[in-house]
Design a protein around this motif. Structure first.
Motif, mmCIF file in Angstrom:
data_model
loop_
_atom_site.group_PDB
_atom_site.id
_atom_site.type_symbol
_atom_site.label_atom_id
_atom_site.label_comp_id
_atom_site.label_asym_id
_atom_site.label_seq_id
_atom_site.Cartn_x
_atom_site.Cartn_y
_atom_site.Cartn_z
ATOM 1 N N LEU A 281 0.664 -1.616 -0.072
ATOM 2 C CA LEU A 281 -0.063 -0.153 0.130
ATOM 3 C C LEU A 281 1.103 1.145 -0.119
ATOM 4 O O LEU A 281 0.799 2.371 -1.063
ATOM 5 N N ARG A 282 1.860 1.314 1.164
ATOM 6 C CA ARG A 282 2.958 2.599 0.838
ATOM 7 C C ARG A 282 3.827 2.334 -0.062
ATOM 8 O O ARG A 282 3.774 3.494 -1.114
ATOM 9 N N GLY A 283 4.430 1.681 -0.561
ATOM 10 C CA GLY A 283 5.611 1.204 -1.340
ATOM 11 C C GLY A 283 5.178 1.022 -2.429
ATOM 12 O O GLY A 283 5.592 1.894 -3.017
ATOM 13 N N GLN A 284 4.487 0.349 -2.697
ATOM 14 C CA GLN A 284 3.681 -0.105 -4.572
ATOM 15 C C GLN A 284 2.744 0.839 -4.729
ATOM 16 O O GLN A 284 2.719 1.679 -5.432
ATOM 17 N N ARG A 285 1.583 1.623 -4.355
ATOM 18 C CA ARG A 285 0.431 1.898 -4.776
ATOM 19 C C ARG A 285 0.788 3.492 -3.848
ATOM 20 O O ARG A 285 0.108 4.311 -4.649
ATOM 21 N N ASP A 286 1.534 4.140 -2.808
ATOM 22 C CA ASP A 286 1.113 4.960 -2.979
ATOM 23 C C ASP A 286 0.185 5.092 -1.749
ATOM 24 O O ASP A 286 -0.332 6.532 -2.073
ATOM 25 N N MET A 287 -0.234 4.270 -1.411
ATOM 26 C CA MET A 287 -1.517 5.297 -0.494
ATOM 27 C C MET A 287 -1.719 4.782 0.875
ATOM 28 O O MET A 287 -0.429 4.186 1.803
ATOM 29 N N LEU A 288 -2.334 5.734 1.368
ATOM 30 C CA LEU A 288 -2.226 5.884 3.006
ATOM 31 C C LEU A 288 -3.536 5.779 3.718
ATOM 32 O O LEU A 288 -4.801 6.062 3.298
ATOM 33 N N ILE A 289 -4.234 4.352 4.138
ATOM 34 C CA ILE A 289 -4.782 4.209 4.908
ATOM 35 C C ILE A 289 -5.162 4.301 6.268
ATOM 36 O O ILE A 289 -3.895 3.987 6.830
ATOM 37 N N ASP A 290 -6.448 4.121 7.042
ATOM 38 C CA ASP A 290 -6.297 3.947 8.675
ATOM 39 C C ASP A 290 -6.144 3.127 8.758
ATOM 40 O O ASP A 290 -6.518 2.580 8.481
#
Length: 463
Positions: A433-442
């Protein structure tokens, strides 16, 4: 069960032939069992079991230290009083509910000498009963005639459950009325009260002789009819208790008192996933389409409840669909045939896990565990506005892979294994999520995914 002949004490004269017979019998018993203690012990143990003997006749024996819960009838043919009377009564007051055994809601006391008139005084003087009220003590032993007097009222109360049904012989209307759980529970209570009072009354020749034959026949017929109804609705509405054993016991009761064999119809369970059996039941016309549909719908509901933790999202949705369909029928919104068609369609979708309104991604179809995890991940992501079915699929597949890699026998109870699984999942979330998709989820949402999926995995992937 006798004592050794030389120890027998009696004021009666016994002729020599009888005396020889007793002594011959005693010698055979001693040869067979090896001694008086073994003889007594073996007879008592056999009496406690399901086979012979069915009756034991004793004199000054087994008043203490004797416990045979199956003992149902006590014949008292000598004077007893106070503690001795209480000990005798205690021989038949044991609860007995062994599987396959006849029902024993109470014991019978056949009093040949009138000793029961002294029972009240004996109970009142017993120290162990000092904390009980006089009413409780008085109700510990009831005369059969008192129970028999309850039969007419209990019968009327049972019929009153169905007062809203115009045709008293419309079994389908009765069954539909009992779809309401509260009414069904009350029916069971009243049927139990009637069958209890009536079964006690039938043990009395005086009751049978004093009751008009046509009234006796009506009570017997109604008992058979309502017991059949009870068995039918318990299966129709998928109750957890199977009343067929109860039904068989009532059949035995009625058979003993000469009633037509066709009064009771044993109800066989219906395999709701067997369409051939369903069509056979319909063609036999032993049940209406509504009855078959109710059986399928309620058994399907029960099946969904039992499997709920395996796939909460899927089963929650279909549980509501089944309940809505049941409600539509009982409110008259759909016909019997439409009801049957709808519940069969829902049954097929539950069995094959088909949900056209929310189709599972194709790449998950070969992994039933990942399908269940996908629904849970998807629901949690949607709570923060992430409507990405493919991301949910990725999460589901990876968690399924991690759990199956790390699990071992008893893993679902092993906190260390669970911690390893959680760490692996956290690593995946960080890298993907953070490394490959650059997503920040609660993080709370991600924790919710892990908690929900592991709860399902403990059931689905238990070892």
């Amino acid at each position: 069960m006798i004592s050794a002949p030389e120890m027998r004490e009696s004021e009666d004269e016994v002729d020599e032939a009888d005396d020889d017979l007793v002594r011959t019998f005693w010698r055979k018993m001693m040869e067979r069992y090896g001694g008086e203690d073994a003889y007594n012990r073996t007879i008592v143990e056999q009496f406690k079991g399901p086979a012979d003997p069915d009756i034991i006749i004793v004199v000054d024996k087994l008043l203490t230290g004797f416990d045979a819960p199956r003992n149902t009838v006590l014949y008292v043919a000598r004077r007893l009083k106070e503690h001795g009377l209480l000990q005798a009564i205690a021989r038949v007051n044991r609860v007995f509910d062994e599987d396959g055994a006849p029902d024993k809601p109470f014991g019978f006391i056949i009093d040949y000498t009138g000793v029961l008139k002294d029972l009240g005084d004996a109970l009142a003087s017993y120290d162990a009963l000092q904390g009980f009220s006089p009413e409780d003590i008085a109700s510990s032993v009831l005369a059969i005639r008192d129970e028999a007097n309850k039969v007419p009222g209990a019968h009327a109360a049972l019929l009153d459950v169905f007062k809203s049904v115009s045709n008293s012989f419309d079994a389908e209307a009765y069954a539909r009325l009992l779809a309401d759980e509260e009414i069904r529970a009350e029916f069971y209570v009243r049927l139990s009260a009637f069958s209890r009072a009536f079964s006690v009354a039938l043990a009395s020749p005086a009751f049978i002789e004093a009751t008009k034959p046509e009234l006796l026949k009506r009570w017997k017929d109604d008992l058979g009819r309502f017991v059949s109804l009870r068995a039918a609705v318990s299966l129709r509405y998928a109750e957890r208790v199977d009343w067929r054993d109860y039904e068989k016991r009532i059949r035995q009761l009625l058979d003993r008192h000469v009633i037509a064999r066709d009064v009771l119809t044993l109800v066989e369970p219906l395999n709701i996933f067997d369409d051939i059996a369903i069509e056979g039941r319909r063609q036999e016309k032993t049940e209406s389409d509504a009855s078959v549909a109710d059986t399928i719908a309620h058994q399907l509901t029960r099946s969904i409840e039992e499997k709920w933790d395996e796939d909460p999202i899927f089963f929650e949705k279909f549980s509501k669909l089944v309940r809505d369909t049941i409600a539509d029928f009982h409110k008259g919104r759909i016909t019997d045939l439409t009801y049957l068609s709808k519940v069969r369609e829902l049954r097929d979708k539950v069995q094959t896990r088909q949900d056209e309104t929310d189709p599972t991604p194709a790449r998950l179809r070969d992994d039933g565990h990942a399908q269940a995890f996908w629904g849970l991940a998807k629901r949690n992501l949607e709570r923060v506005g992430v409507d990405d079915v493919e991301l949910a699929a990725d999460i589901a597949l990876e968690i399924s892979r991690i759990v199956q890699k790390r699990r071992k026998v008893g893993w679902q109870y092993d906190r260390d294994v669970e911690n390893v699984i959680r760490n692996d999942i956290d690593d995946f979330f960080f890298e993907e999520l953070r490394g490959q998709r650059d997503m920040l989820i609660d993080p709370a949402i991600l924790d919710g995914i892990v908690d929900d999926v592991l709860a399902s995995a403990r059931v689905r992937l238990a070892q």
